[in-house]
Scaffold this motif. Structure first.
Motif, PDB file in Angstrom:
ATOM      1  N   LEU A  49     -71.105   8.134 -20.646  1.00  0.00           N
ATOM      2  CA  LEU A  49     -71.921   9.349 -20.834  1.00  0.00           C
ATOM      3  C   LEU A  49     -73.256   9.277 -20.110  1.00  0.00           C
ATOM      4  N   TYR A  50     -73.211   8.749 -18.892  1.00  0.00           N
ATOM      5  CA  TYR A  50     -74.383   8.667 -18.015  1.00  0.00           C
ATOM      6  C   TYR A  50     -75.537   7.916 -18.680  1.00  0.00           C
ATOM      7  N   LEU A  51     -75.185   6.934 -19.524  1.00  0.00           N
ATOM      8  CA  LEU A  51     -76.155   6.129 -20.272  1.00  0.00           C
ATOM      9  C   LEU A  51     -77.138   7.010 -21.047  1.00  0.00           C
ATOM     10  N   TYR A  52     -76.685   8.194 -21.371  1.00  0.00           N
ATOM     11  CA  TYR A  52     -77.459   9.173 -22.146  1.00  0.00           C
ATOM     12  C   TYR A  52     -78.765   9.586 -21.470  1.00  0.00           C
ATOM     13  N   ILE A  53     -78.820   9.471 -20.153  1.00  0.00           N
ATOM     14  CA  ILE A  53     -80.025   9.898 -19.454  1.00  0.00           C
ATOM     15  C   ILE A  53     -80.218  11.411 -19.553  1.00  0.00           C
ATOM     16  N   TRP A  54     -79.161  12.126 -19.868  1.00  0.00           N
ATOM     17  CA  TRP A  54     -79.271  13.567 -20.045  1.00  0.00           C
ATOM     18  C   TRP A  54     -80.166  13.890 -21.244  1.00  0.00           C
ATOM     19  N   VAL A  55     -80.287  12.974 -22.190  1.00  0.00           N
ATOM     20  CA  VAL A  55     -81.191  13.184 -23.329  1.00  0.00           C
ATOM     21  C   VAL A  55     -82.636  13.196 -22.832  1.00  0.00           C
ATOM     22  N   LEU A  56     -82.934  12.352 -21.834  1.00  0.00           N
ATOM     23  CA  LEU A  56     -84.277  12.362 -21.242  1.00  0.00           C
ATOM     24  C   LEU A  56     -84.574  13.706 -20.584  1.00  0.00           C
ATOM     25  N   VAL A  57     -83.575  14.274 -19.937  1.00  0.00           N
ATOM     26  CA  VAL A  57     -83.760  15.592 -19.309  1.00  0.00           C
ATOM     27  C   VAL A  57     -84.160  16.603 -20.368  1.00  0.00           C
ATOM     28  N   LEU A  58     -83.442  16.619 -21.462  1.00  0.00           N
ATOM     29  CA  LEU A  58     -83.761  17.530 -22.562  1.00  0.00           C
ATOM     30  C   LEU A  58     -85.166  17.268 -23.096  1.00  0.00           C
ATOM     31  N   ALA A  59     -85.501  16.011 -23.311  1.00  0.00           N
ATOM     32  CA  ALA A  59     -86.830  15.665 -23.834  1.00  0.00           C
ATOM     33  C   ALA A  59     -87.931  16.078 -22.860  1.00  0.00           C
TER      34      ALA A  59
END
Length: 138
Positions: A49-59
């Motif tokens: 899951l892309y190492l959850y870097i997408w959560v950083l995008v949201l943040a």
């Protein structure tokens, strides 16, 4: 317009912007799971899951750091593409250098695909460039 309505409108705008920036992750995930599932880095990043870097995008979008959010999106896409194909090239070059006098550990190392490291390096470069751009913009 009341302050409450203004905050709701701002949050709505941020969520739409976040959805727009998260869309490439979703598209890349679907393509990686279907068309590119046999390519190392595409398969690995989608499985993790892309190492959850997408959560950083949201943040970053929610904290008004849109430049960093975009840098992660662009860095992710560029990093995966460059990491996969440059990694393949490096791995193939290393495999061609294997000789009969190498031990099993050396041969194993020559088969290692450096795509993950390249992906991370491209992401970091993308973030650093965006920080420089952000600083110059001020």
């Amino acid at each position: 317009m009341t302050e409450n309505n203004s905050k709701k409108l701002e949050l709505t705008y941020k969520m739409r912007y976040a959805a727009l920036l998260l869309l490439p992750f979703l598209i890349l995930f679907i393509i990686s799971k279907t068309l590119l599932k046999d390519l190392y880095l595409f398969e690995w990043t989608s499985r993790h899951l892309y190492l959850y870097i997408w959560v950083l995008v949201l943040a970053f979008v929610l904290t008004d750091n849109k430049i960093l959010a975009k840098a992660i999106v662009y860095g992710n896409i560029a990093g995966i593409i460059i990491g996969q194909f440059l990694g393949d090239f490096i791995r193939n070059q290393n495999i061609s250098k294997i000789t009969s006098d190498m031990n099993a550990e050396q041969i194993y190392r020559m088969h290692k695909h450096p795509g993950f490291q390249i992906w991370i390096i491209v992401m970091i470069i993308s973030i650093v460039i965006s920080l420089i751009f952000k600083k110059r913009k001020k």
